[in-house]
Motif scaffolding. Structure first.
Motif, PDB file in Angstrom:
ATOM      1  N   LEU A 198      -4.337   1.996  10.421  1.00 37.40           N
ATOM      2  CA  LEU A 198      -4.632   2.384  11.804  1.00 37.40           C
ATOM      3  C   LEU A 198      -4.862   3.887  11.942  1.00 37.40           C
ATOM      4  O   LEU A 198      -5.644   4.331  12.785  1.00 37.40           O
ATOM      5  N   ALA A 199      -4.155   4.677  11.102  1.00 39.95           N
ATOM      6  CA  ALA A 199      -4.256   6.141  11.191  1.00 39.95           C
ATOM      7  C   ALA A 199      -4.010   6.727   9.809  1.00 39.95           C
ATOM      8  O   ALA A 199      -2.896   7.158   9.490  1.00 39.95           O
ATOM      9  N   PRO A 200      -5.041   6.748   8.952  1.00 44.07           N
ATOM     10  CA  PRO A 200      -4.859   7.176   7.561  1.00 44.07           C
ATOM     11  C   PRO A 200      -4.359   8.610   7.394  1.00 44.07           C
ATOM     12  O   PRO A 200      -3.772   8.935   6.365  1.00 44.07           O
ATOM     13  N   GLN A 201      -4.581   9.449   8.415  1.00 44.17           N
ATOM     14  CA  GLN A 201      -4.159  10.832   8.304  1.00 44.17           C
ATOM     15  C   GLN A 201      -2.763  11.056   8.899  1.00 44.17           C
ATOM     16  O   GLN A 201      -2.314  12.182   9.035  1.00 44.17           O
ATOM     17  N   ASN A 202      -2.074   9.985   9.206  1.00 45.57           N
ATOM     18  CA  ASN A 202      -0.705  10.059   9.713  1.00 45.57           C
ATOM     19  C   ASN A 202       0.263  10.052   8.532  1.00 45.57           C
ATOM     20  O   ASN A 202       0.342   9.075   7.783  1.00 45.57           O
ATOM     21  N   GLN A 203       1.022  11.107   8.383  1.00 45.62           N
ATOM     22  CA  GLN A 203       1.857  11.261   7.190  1.00 45.62           C
ATOM     23  C   GLN A 203       3.060  10.319   7.155  1.00 45.62           C
ATOM     24  O   GLN A 203       3.515   9.923   6.080  1.00 45.62           O
ATOM     25  N   SER A 204       3.589   9.929   8.303  1.00 46.59           N
ATOM     26  CA  SER A 204       4.842   9.164   8.337  1.00 46.59           C
ATOM     27  C   SER A 204       4.810   7.874   7.519  1.00 46.59           C
ATOM     28  O   SER A 204       5.705   7.634   6.701  1.00 46.59           O
ATOM     29  N   PRO A 205       3.816   6.984   7.703  1.00 43.64           N
ATOM     30  CA  PRO A 205       3.836   5.755   6.903  1.00 43.64           C
ATOM     31  C   PRO A 205       3.603   5.999   5.417  1.00 43.64           C
ATOM     32  O   PRO A 205       4.088   5.222   4.578  1.00 43.64           O
ATOM     33  N   TRP A 206       2.876   7.063   5.061  1.00 45.13           N
ATOM     34  CA  TRP A 206       2.730   7.400   3.645  1.00 45.13           C
ATOM     35  C   TRP A 206       4.085   7.765   3.043  1.00 45.13           C
ATOM     36  O   TRP A 206       4.427   7.321   1.934  1.00 45.13           O
ATOM     37  N   ASN A 207       4.863   8.581   3.765  1.00 44.10           N
ATOM     38  CA  ASN A 207       6.200   8.930   3.290  1.00 44.10           C
ATOM     39  C   ASN A 207       7.097   7.701   3.232  1.00 44.10           C
ATOM     40  O   ASN A 207       7.923   7.555   2.324  1.00 44.10           O
ATOM     41  N   TYR A 208       6.957   6.829   4.218  1.00 41.63           N
ATOM     42  CA  TYR A 208       7.743   5.599   4.255  1.00 41.63           C
ATOM     43  C   TYR A 208       7.434   4.749   3.026  1.00 41.63           C
ATOM     44  O   TYR A 208       8.340   4.215   2.376  1.00 41.63           O
ATOM     45  N   ALA A 227      -4.184   3.488  -2.433  1.00 43.03           N
ATOM     46  CA  ALA A 227      -4.440   4.891  -2.104  1.00 43.03           C
ATOM     47  C   ALA A 227      -5.914   5.242  -2.280  1.00 43.03           C
ATOM     48  O   ALA A 227      -6.487   6.019  -1.503  1.00 43.03           O
ATOM     49  N   GLU A 228      -6.545   4.655  -3.281  1.00 42.77           N
ATOM     50  CA  GLU A 228      -7.948   4.974  -3.552  1.00 42.77           C
ATOM     51  C   GLU A 228      -8.889   4.399  -2.489  1.00 42.77           C
ATOM     52  O   GLU A 228     -10.051   4.789  -2.422  1.00 42.77           O
ATOM     53  N   GLN A 229      -8.389   3.501  -1.650  1.00 40.18           N
ATOM     54  CA  GLN A 229      -9.199   3.046  -0.511  1.00 40.18           C
ATOM     55  C   GLN A 229      -9.422   4.179   0.495  1.00 40.18           C
ATOM     56  O   GLN A 229     -10.384   4.158   1.254  1.00 40.18           O
ATOM     57  N   TYR A 230      -8.523   5.168   0.455  1.00 36.71           N
ATOM     58  CA  TYR A 230      -8.596   6.276   1.415  1.00 36.71           C
ATOM     59  C   TYR A 230      -8.950   7.607   0.767  1.00 36.71           C
ATOM     60  O   TYR A 230      -9.220   8.580   1.476  1.00 36.71           O
ATOM     61  N   ALA A 231      -8.958   7.642  -0.563  1.00 38.88           N
ATOM     62  CA  ALA A 231      -9.277   8.904  -1.245  1.00 38.88           C
ATOM     63  C   ALA A 231      -9.771   8.621  -2.658  1.00 38.88           C
ATOM     64  O   ALA A 231      -9.021   8.738  -3.632  1.00 38.88           O
ATOM     65  N   ASN A 232     -11.033   8.249  -2.764  1.00 38.92           N
ATOM     66  CA  ASN A 232     -11.634   7.981  -4.062  1.00 38.92           C
ATOM     67  C   ASN A 232     -12.266   9.272  -4.583  1.00 38.92           C
ATOM     68  O   ASN A 232     -13.170   9.836  -3.951  1.00 38.92           O
ATOM     69  N   LEU A 233     -11.793   9.747  -5.724  1.00 34.12           N
ATOM     70  CA  LEU A 233     -12.290  11.019  -6.261  1.00 34.12           C
ATOM     71  C   LEU A 233     -13.767  10.959  -6.604  1.00 34.12           C
ATOM     72  O   LEU A 233     -14.425  12.000  -6.706  1.00 34.12           O
ATOM     73  N   GLU A 234     -14.290   9.758  -6.784  1.00 37.02           N
ATOM     74  CA  GLU A 234     -15.705   9.623  -7.118  1.00 37.02           C
ATOM     75  C   GLU A 234     -16.575   9.632  -5.862  1.00 37.02           C
ATOM     76  O   GLU A 234     -17.806   9.677  -5.958  1.00 37.02           O
ATOM     77  N   LYS A 235     -15.967   9.574  -4.704  1.00 38.66           N
ATOM     78  CA  LYS A 235     -16.703   9.552  -3.434  1.00 38.66           C
ATOM     79  C   LYS A 235     -16.063  10.541  -2.465  1.00 38.66           C
ATOM     80  O   LYS A 235     -15.443  10.175  -1.472  1.00 38.66           O
ATOM     81  N   GLU A 236     -16.201  11.821  -2.776  1.00 39.56           N
ATOM     82  CA  GLU A 236     -15.505  12.872  -2.027  1.00 39.56           C
ATOM     83  C   GLU A 236     -15.848  12.855  -0.536  1.00 39.56           C
ATOM     84  O   GLU A 236     -14.993  13.139   0.308  1.00 39.56           O
ATOM     85  N   GLU A 238     -16.275  10.458   1.326  1.00 36.00           N
ATOM     86  CA  GLU A 238     -15.694   9.308   2.017  1.00 36.00           C
ATOM     87  C   GLU A 238     -14.166   9.361   2.072  1.00 36.00           C
ATOM     88  O   GLU A 238     -13.523   8.426   2.527  1.00 36.00           O
ATOM     89  N   ILE A 239     -13.597  10.479   1.611  1.00 37.74           N
ATOM     90  CA  ILE A 239     -12.131  10.633   1.638  1.00 37.74           C
ATOM     91  C   ILE A 239     -11.648  10.703   3.078  1.00 37.74           C
ATOM     92  O   ILE A 239     -12.163  11.480   3.878  1.00 37.74           O
ATOM     93  N   ARG A 240     -10.644   9.877   3.407  1.00 38.46           N
ATOM     94  CA  ARG A 240     -10.166   9.779   4.788  1.00 38.46           C
ATOM     95  C   ARG A 240      -8.727  10.249   4.979  1.00 38.46           C
ATOM     96  O   ARG A 240      -8.248  10.295   6.105  1.00 38.46           O
ATOM     97  N   SER A 241      -8.044  10.612   3.900  1.00 43.35           N
ATOM     98  CA  SER A 241      -6.643  10.984   4.052  1.00 43.35           C
ATOM     99  C   SER A 241      -6.207  11.994   2.995  1.00 43.35           C
ATOM    100  O   SER A 241      -6.278  11.726   1.795  1.00 43.35           O
ATOM    101  N   SER A 242      -5.753  13.145   3.450  1.00 44.27           N
ATOM    102  CA  SER A 242      -5.201  14.143   2.529  1.00 44.27           C
ATOM    103  C   SER A 242      -3.902  13.623   1.910  1.00 44.27           C
ATOM    104  O   SER A 242      -3.557  13.978   0.777  1.00 44.27           O
ATOM    105  N   HIS A 243      -3.172  12.773   2.646  1.00 37.96           N
ATOM    106  CA  HIS A 243      -1.916  12.238   2.127  1.00 37.96           C
ATOM    107  C   HIS A 243      -2.158  11.263   0.986  1.00 37.96           C
ATOM    108  O   HIS A 243      -1.351  11.172   0.050  1.00 37.96           O
ATOM    109  N   ALA A 244      -3.276  10.545   1.046  1.00 41.45           N
ATOM    110  CA  ALA A 244      -3.650   9.680  -0.071  1.00 41.45           C
ATOM    111  C   ALA A 244      -3.999  10.524  -1.295  1.00 41.45           C
ATOM    112  O   ALA A 244      -3.648  10.164  -2.431  1.00 41.45           O
TER     113      ALA A 244
END
Length: 294
Positions: A198-208, A227-236, A238-244
């Motif tokens: 719902l909010a890939p850039q929200n840090q709380s659920p990543w920490n959880y 994690a690679e669904q939100y931050a694939n190094l091969e598709k810079e 399309e990265i959607r989350s710094s936490h990923a």
């Protein structure tokens, strides 16, 4: 405003001045004269055990006291003493008053991240053993605001804190350490993943999510594909989350893929979280890599 020292009612009380660290304190707080005098007399009567126990000694109606506190609490949202007093009162009440949780909901409607109210609610859960009924309410709050980090913290407390031994960071029941039900673990993993969606850039659920894997003593590599669904190094682009990206940096380190970990940290430093560039560069140096420039 009249002074306590001028009042005949206070003649028998010797005020106790605040000790700020000797005659020449390094950083004394500049209280007003009126406040300093009032607290000096307060310390004196507390030293003589003349304090809030008056309510109990006089056998006052504690539910009536709570009603009075409700009005004060709604007026002064950030006052710590109000919640300490409420906890003291509530500790003398044998069962949870019927309107207590609805009042707390009203407080959260005004400030959903009020630390004092959350601390009090955690105590309330322990004191009245509300573990079984608390989770649905937390889910309601997270539906309203998935970024409510206080609600995420409380969810962790409800799910994993029931038998927690703070001194050892272990789960215990009657002195016996036990494993958390795998079904609960899997439920919480899927719940965190859903909220990340719902909010890939929200840090709380990543920490959880990280916390759950740590509690299971499992490797972070289990959630690499997620994690690679939100931050694939091969598709810079399309990265959607710094936490990923941060998570992937740790995952690649676990897998001894130093260059890929360094690439994730480089992207964080230069593009997705440059405000903390020095930190990401420091992480790179721990891998034996050079710092990245602008």
């Amino acid at each position: 405003m009249s002074k306590y020292s001028d009042s005949p009612e206070w003649d028998d009380v010797v005020p106790v001045a605040q000790n700020d660290g000797g005659p020449n304190p390094l950083a004394a707080i500049a209280y007003t004269e009126e406040y300093s005098e009032a607290t000096s007399y307060l310390r004196a009567v507390m030293a003589q055990d003349e304090k809030a126990d008056t309510l109990f000694v006089l056998k006052k109606d504690l539910l009536q006291e709570l009603e009075w506190l409700n009005k004060i609490s709604l007026k002064h949202l950030k006052n710590y003493q109000i919640w300490h007093h409420r906890q003291t009162i509530m500790s003398r009440i044998p069962s949870l008053p019927s309107n207590e949780l609805s009042f707390l909901a009203r407080m959260f409607s005004k400030d959903a991240k009020n630390y004092h109210v959350w601390s009090y609610r955690s105590w309330l859960v322990r004191h009245f053993s509300l573990w079984e009924t608390e989770l649905p309410y937390i889910e309601t709050l997270l539906k309203e605001d998935v970024r409510n980090n206080s609600a995420w913290n409380h969810r962790w407390f409800i799910v994993f804190g029931r038998h927690m031994d703070p001194a050892k960071d272990s789960i215990k029941d009657g002195g016996v350490i036990f494993e958390i039900d795998p079904e609960i673990i899997n439920r919480e993993i899927e719940y965190a993943k859903e909220k990340i969606g719902l909010a890939p850039q929200n840090q709380s659920p990543w920490n959880y999510l990280r916390g759950i894997l740590k509690k299971r003593s499992k490797s972070l590599t289990e959630i690499r594909d997620f994690a690679e669904q939100y931050a694939n190094l091969e598709k810079e682009d399309e990265i959607r989350s710094s936490h990923a990206l941060d998570l992937l940096a740790d995952i690649f380190t676990e897998e001894n893929q130093v260059e890929r970990s360094g690439k994730a940290l480089e992207l964080l430093a230069n593009r997705f979280d440059p405000i903390r560039k020095n930190y990401w560069n420091y992480r790179r140096t721990l891998l034996g890599l050079t710092e990245v420039s602008a």
